[in-house]
Design a protein around this motif. Structure first.
Motif, PDB file in Angstrom:
ATOM      1  N   PRO A 125       8.934 -84.836 -21.313  1.00 53.92           N
ATOM      2  CA  PRO A 125       9.511 -83.629 -22.151  1.00 53.92           C
ATOM      3  C   PRO A 125       9.079 -83.433 -23.531  1.00 53.92           C
ATOM      4  CG  PRO A 125      11.132 -84.638 -20.877  1.00 53.92           C
ATOM      5  CD  PRO A 125       9.808 -85.549 -20.855  1.00 53.92           C
ATOM      6  N   ASN A 126       8.621 -84.492 -23.949  1.00 49.06           N
ATOM      7  CA  ASN A 126       8.506 -84.601 -25.520  1.00 49.06           C
ATOM      8  C   ASN A 126       6.923 -84.320 -26.188  1.00 49.06           C
ATOM      9  OD1 ASN A 126      10.763 -87.047 -25.102  1.00 49.06           O
ATOM     10  ND2 ASN A 126      11.225 -84.975 -26.199  1.00 49.06           N
ATOM     11  N   LEU A 127       6.147 -83.792 -25.067  1.00 55.88           N
ATOM     12  CA  LEU A 127       4.698 -83.508 -25.539  1.00 55.88           C
ATOM     13  C   LEU A 127       4.281 -82.132 -24.789  1.00 55.88           C
ATOM     14  CD1 LEU A 127       1.794 -84.668 -23.655  1.00 55.88           C
ATOM     15  CD2 LEU A 127       3.827 -85.828 -23.322  1.00 55.88           C
ATOM     16  N   VAL A 128       3.302 -81.516 -25.570  1.00 59.34           N
ATOM     17  CA  VAL A 128       2.767 -80.490 -24.930  1.00 59.34           C
ATOM     18  C   VAL A 128       1.095 -80.671 -25.530  1.00 59.34           C
ATOM     19  CG1 VAL A 128       3.432 -78.749 -26.682  1.00 59.34           C
ATOM     20  CG2 VAL A 128       2.518 -78.025 -24.441  1.00 59.34           C
ATOM     21  N   CYS A 129       0.143 -80.544 -24.929  1.00 61.24           N
ATOM     22  CA  CYS A 129      -1.110 -80.679 -25.240  1.00 61.24           C
ATOM     23  C   CYS A 129      -1.671 -79.479 -25.120  1.00 61.24           C
ATOM     24  CB  CYS A 129      -1.922 -81.684 -24.294  1.00 61.24           C
ATOM     25  SG  CYS A 129      -1.583 -83.614 -24.818  1.00 61.24           S
ATOM     26  N   VAL A 130      -2.083 -78.831 -26.294  1.00 62.23           N
ATOM     27  CA  VAL A 130      -2.677 -77.777 -26.491  1.00 62.23           C
ATOM     28  C   VAL A 130      -4.187 -77.946 -26.992  1.00 62.23           C
ATOM     29  CG1 VAL A 130      -2.830 -75.355 -27.294  1.00 62.23           C
ATOM     30  CG2 VAL A 130      -0.549 -76.311 -26.399  1.00 62.23           C
ATOM     31  N   GLU A 131      -5.259 -78.049 -26.446  1.00 62.81           N
ATOM     32  CA  GLU A 131      -6.405 -78.697 -26.924  1.00 62.81           C
ATOM     33  C   GLU A 131      -7.534 -77.509 -26.973  1.00 62.81           C
ATOM     34  OE1 GLU A 131      -6.933 -81.493 -23.606  1.00 62.81           O
ATOM     35  OE2 GLU A 131      -4.885 -81.597 -23.596  1.00 62.81           O
ATOM     36  N   ALA A 132      -8.085 -77.482 -28.296  1.00 63.49           N
ATOM     37  CA  ALA A 132      -9.290 -76.799 -28.473  1.00 63.49           C
ATOM     38  C   ALA A 132     -10.425 -77.570 -28.286  1.00 63.49           C
ATOM     39  CB  ALA A 132      -9.223 -76.408 -30.065  1.00 63.49           C
ATOM     40  N   GLY A 133     -11.294 -76.722 -27.400  1.00 63.47           N
ATOM     41  CA  GLY A 133     -12.482 -77.402 -26.983  1.00 63.47           C
ATOM     42  C   GLY A 133     -13.459 -76.437 -26.654  1.00 63.47           C
ATOM     43  N   HIS A 134     -14.785 -76.924 -26.209  1.00 59.75           N
ATOM     44  CA  HIS A 134     -16.129 -76.259 -25.800  1.00 59.75           C
ATOM     45  C   HIS A 134     -16.352 -77.203 -24.487  1.00 59.75           C
ATOM     46  CE1 HIS A 134     -19.730 -74.366 -25.166  1.00 59.75           C
ATOM     47  NE2 HIS A 134     -19.565 -73.815 -26.535  1.00 59.75           N
ATOM     48  N   VAL A 135     -15.514 -76.825 -23.370  1.00 63.94           N
ATOM     49  CA  VAL A 135     -15.573 -77.775 -22.197  1.00 63.94           C
ATOM     50  C   VAL A 135     -15.845 -77.067 -20.880  1.00 63.94           C
ATOM     51  CG1 VAL A 135     -13.879 -79.350 -23.343  1.00 63.94           C
ATOM     52  CG2 VAL A 135     -13.032 -77.752 -21.638  1.00 63.94           C
ATOM     53  N   SER A 136     -15.805 -75.636 -20.908  1.00 62.36           N
ATOM     54  CA  SER A 136     -15.832 -75.302 -19.436  1.00 62.36           C
ATOM     55  C   SER A 136     -17.774 -74.818 -19.458  1.00 62.36           C
ATOM     56  CB  SER A 136     -15.277 -74.055 -19.026  1.00 62.36           C
ATOM     57  OG  SER A 136     -15.456 -72.813 -20.011  1.00 62.36           O
ATOM     58  N   SER A 137     -18.343 -74.974 -20.477  1.00 62.76           N
ATOM     59  CA  SER A 137     -19.912 -74.830 -20.242  1.00 62.76           C
ATOM     60  C   SER A 137     -20.084 -75.783 -21.462  1.00 62.76           C
ATOM     61  CB  SER A 137     -20.284 -73.640 -20.552  1.00 62.76           C
ATOM     62  OG  SER A 137     -20.034 -73.073 -21.718  1.00 62.76           O
ATOM     63  N   PRO A 138     -21.329 -76.591 -21.346  1.00 63.71           N
ATOM     64  CA  PRO A 138     -21.709 -77.365 -22.503  1.00 63.71           C
ATOM     65  C   PRO A 138     -22.145 -76.834 -23.580  1.00 63.71           C
ATOM     66  CG  PRO A 138     -23.372 -77.403 -20.464  1.00 63.71           C
ATOM     67  CD  PRO A 138     -22.247 -76.628 -20.042  1.00 63.71           C
ATOM     68  N   VAL A 139     -22.290 -77.428 -24.476  1.00 62.66           N
ATOM     69  CA  VAL A 139     -22.734 -77.097 -25.702  1.00 62.66           C
ATOM     70  C   VAL A 139     -24.375 -77.579 -25.614  1.00 62.66           C
ATOM     71  CG1 VAL A 139     -22.911 -77.461 -28.406  1.00 62.66           C
ATOM     72  CG2 VAL A 139     -20.908 -77.323 -27.190  1.00 62.66           C
ATOM     73  N   ILE A 140     -25.225 -76.618 -26.031  1.00 65.90           N
ATOM     74  CA  ILE A 140     -26.760 -77.013 -25.807  1.00 65.90           C
ATOM     75  C   ILE A 140     -27.005 -77.070 -27.325  1.00 65.90           C
ATOM     76  CG2 ILE A 140     -28.858 -76.211 -25.211  1.00 65.90           C
ATOM     77  CD1 ILE A 140     -26.727 -77.013 -23.124  1.00 65.90           C
ATOM     78  N   LEU A 141     -27.834 -78.153 -27.749  1.00 69.71           N
ATOM     79  CA  LEU A 141     -27.852 -78.598 -29.262  1.00 69.71           C
ATOM     80  C   LEU A 141     -29.239 -78.771 -29.302  1.00 69.71           C
ATOM     81  CD1 LEU A 141     -26.424 -78.360 -31.959  1.00 69.71           C
ATOM     82  CD2 LEU A 141     -26.036 -80.867 -31.753  1.00 69.71           C
ATOM     83  N   PRO A 142     -30.329 -78.020 -29.579  1.00 72.46           N
ATOM     84  CA  PRO A 142     -31.689 -78.366 -30.058  1.00 72.46           C
ATOM     85  C   PRO A 142     -32.046 -79.347 -30.838  1.00 72.46           C
ATOM     86  CG  PRO A 142     -31.243 -75.878 -29.926  1.00 72.46           C
ATOM     87  CD  PRO A 142     -30.153 -76.618 -29.956  1.00 72.46           C
ATOM     88  N   PRO A 143     -32.959 -80.117 -31.107  1.00 69.37           N
ATOM     89  CA  PRO A 143     -33.276 -80.807 -32.208  1.00 69.37           C
ATOM     90  C   PRO A 143     -33.134 -80.360 -33.333  1.00 69.37           C
ATOM     91  CG  PRO A 143     -35.109 -81.036 -30.429  1.00 69.37           C
ATOM     92  CD  PRO A 143     -34.178 -79.775 -29.822  1.00 69.37           C
ATOM     93  N   GLY A 144     -32.602 -80.949 -34.423  1.00 69.29           N
ATOM     94  CA  GLY A 144     -32.734 -80.762 -35.760  1.00 69.29           C
ATOM     95  C   GLY A 144     -31.428 -79.838 -36.004  1.00 69.29           C
ATOM     96  N   THR A 145     -30.782 -79.458 -35.189  1.00 72.02           N
ATOM     97  CA  THR A 145     -29.721 -78.462 -35.500  1.00 72.02           C
ATOM     98  C   THR A 145     -28.409 -79.073 -35.433  1.00 72.02           C
ATOM     99  OG1 THR A 145     -29.419 -77.746 -32.989  1.00 72.02           O
ATOM    100  CG2 THR A 145     -31.147 -76.659 -34.656  1.00 72.02           C
ATOM    101  N   VAL A 146     -27.335 -78.374 -35.842  1.00 75.91           N
ATOM    102  CA  VAL A 146     -26.023 -78.787 -35.941  1.00 75.91           C
ATOM    103  C   VAL A 146     -24.812 -77.733 -35.288  1.00 75.91           C
ATOM    104  CG1 VAL A 146     -24.005 -79.353 -37.446  1.00 75.91           C
ATOM    105  CG2 VAL A 146     -26.390 -79.471 -38.433  1.00 75.91           C
ATOM    106  N   PHE A 147     -23.890 -78.565 -34.733  1.00 72.62           N
ATOM    107  CA  PHE A 147     -22.915 -77.760 -33.822  1.00 72.62           C
ATOM    108  C   PHE A 147     -21.475 -77.762 -34.781  1.00 72.62           C
ATOM    109  CE2 PHE A 147     -19.163 -78.011 -30.693  1.00 72.62           C
ATOM    110  CZ  PHE A 147     -19.153 -76.827 -30.353  1.00 72.62           C
TER     111      PHE A 147
END
Ligand code: BG6
Length: 278
Positions: free
Chosen positions: A247-269
C-alpha cells in the motif's frame, strides 16, 4: 590501506531538503523535502552492490522488462556509476551533481556496443530534476529502451489518483500484454497493476502522496508511462519486498519502452524528468 570508495552521494540544499544517490545504479535512494521522505524504499531492499535496489529511482537501460542477453530491466541499475561532478551549489541555491556510466567489460558481455550514459541531477526546493543523455560514440546504430523506475512513497495507494491517461492505449502486462484504451479521467489502483500507457502527455499528477500532497511528474522525450504496483500476491514473489508494503508505493515511471529508441552513430538521445510538489 586505501579508504573504500564512497558509494553514496548526498545533495544537501539546506532546510532538511536532501537527495541521496547510491552509485550502485546511480539509484536515487532518498529524496527528502523539509525532512519528509518522498520515495519508497523497501525495508527488505538489498544493498549488496550486485542486485538492483528495491525502491527509490533505479534507471532502466538498455532493456525494459525481460531480456534474452542480460538481466530484467538491463544493466544500468546494477552497475557502479562514476560521480562525474560532485554536488555543487548553483547561484540559484539549488544543488547539482552528475553521474556517468560508460560501456565496460561487464556491459559488453550483454550488449556489445559503446555508449555513454550521463545524468545531471538538480535538487531544487521542492523538485528533483533529471537531465539524462545517451550518446552513441560508435559506428553502429543503437537500439534500446529506457525508463526511470520511480517509486513514490504514499500512505495508501488505494487513495491515489493519477491524471493524464484518459484516451491513451495501454499494454496490460497482468493480462498477457493485451491492449486496451483508458477511459477514466484518473487511474486508480485496487489490485495488481502493471501497465504501459503509450503516448502519454508531458505531465501527470499523483494525488494523496506523502502528507496528502500532490506530486507532479513532468517528462520530455519519454513517450510512455508505466504504472506498477505488485499488490499482495505478486509482492510475495519478490524476495526483496515485504508483502505488507504494497500500500505504501506507487510506481509511475517515465520511459521510452513500447518501441525502442533508435540512435545513429554520433548522436545523442536526451530526456528530462521533473518530479515535484504540485
Ligand atoms: C515494472 C514492470 O516497471 O517493474 C513490471 O512493468 C516489473 O513488470 C516491475 O514487475 C519490477 O521489476 P523488477 O525487475 O524490479 O522486479
Amino acid at each position: 590501506m586505501a579508504a573504500p570508495a564512497t558509494s553514496v552521494v548526498v545533495l544537501d540544499r539546506g532546510n532538511n531538503t536532501t537527495c541521496t544517490v547510491n552509485l550502485h545504479g546511480a539509484t536515487v535512494v532518498s529524496w527528502r523535502v523539509n525532512n519528509q521522505e518522498q520515495l519508497f524504499v523497501s525495508k527488505q531492499a538489498i544493498f549488496d552492490g550486485k542486485r538492483a535496489i528495491r525502491g527509490g529511482i533505479p534507471i532502466v537501460f538498455p532493456q525494459f522488462g525481460a531480456w534474452s542477453t542480460g538481466p530484467q530491466h538491463g544493466f544500468a541499475r546494477i552497475c557502479r556509476w562514476e560521480l562525474k561532478k560532485p554536488p555543487e551549489r548553483l547561484p540559484t541555491g539549488d544543488v547539482e551533481a552528475m553521474f556517468q556510466l560508460l560501456d565496460n567489460e561487464f556491459t559488453r558481455s550483454m550488449w556489445n556496443y559503446p555508449f555513454s550514459l550521463t545524468y545531471r541531477l538538480i535538487l531544487r526546493e521542492k523538485e528533483l530534476h533529471f537531465n539524462i543523455s545517451v550518446y552513441n560514440p560508435g559506428a553502429e546504430t543503437l537500439s534500446f529502451t529506457f525508463l526511470l523506475h520511480t517509486y513514490f512513497k504514499v500512505p495508501d495507494v488505494r487513495r491515489c489518483q493519477i491524471t493524464g491517461m484518459r484516451g491513451c492505449t495501454y499494454i496490460d502486462k497482468t493480462r498477457e500484454g493485451a491492449m486496451y484504451q483508458e477511459h477514466r479521467d484518473v487511474v486508480t489502483i485496487n489490485e495488481w497493476t502493471d501497465r504501459i500507457y503509450q503516448n502519454t502527455p508531458l505531465e501527470h499528477i499523483i494525488t494523496n502522496v506523502v502528507s496528502g500532497r500532490k506530486m507532479r511528474m513532468q517528462k520530455y522525450n519519454l513517450v510512455d508511462t508505466v504504472v506498477w504496483n505488485p499488490w499482495v500476491e505478486k509482492a510475495k514473489e519478490i524476495p526483496d519486498f515485504g508483502e505488507e508494503e504494497f500500500p505504501n508505493l506507487v510506481c509511475v515511471e517515465a520511459g521510452h519502452v513500447s518501441s525502442p529508441v533508435i540512435l545513429p552513430p554520433g548522436t545523442v538521445f536526451e530526456v528530462m524528468c521533473v518530479c515535484g510538489w504540485s
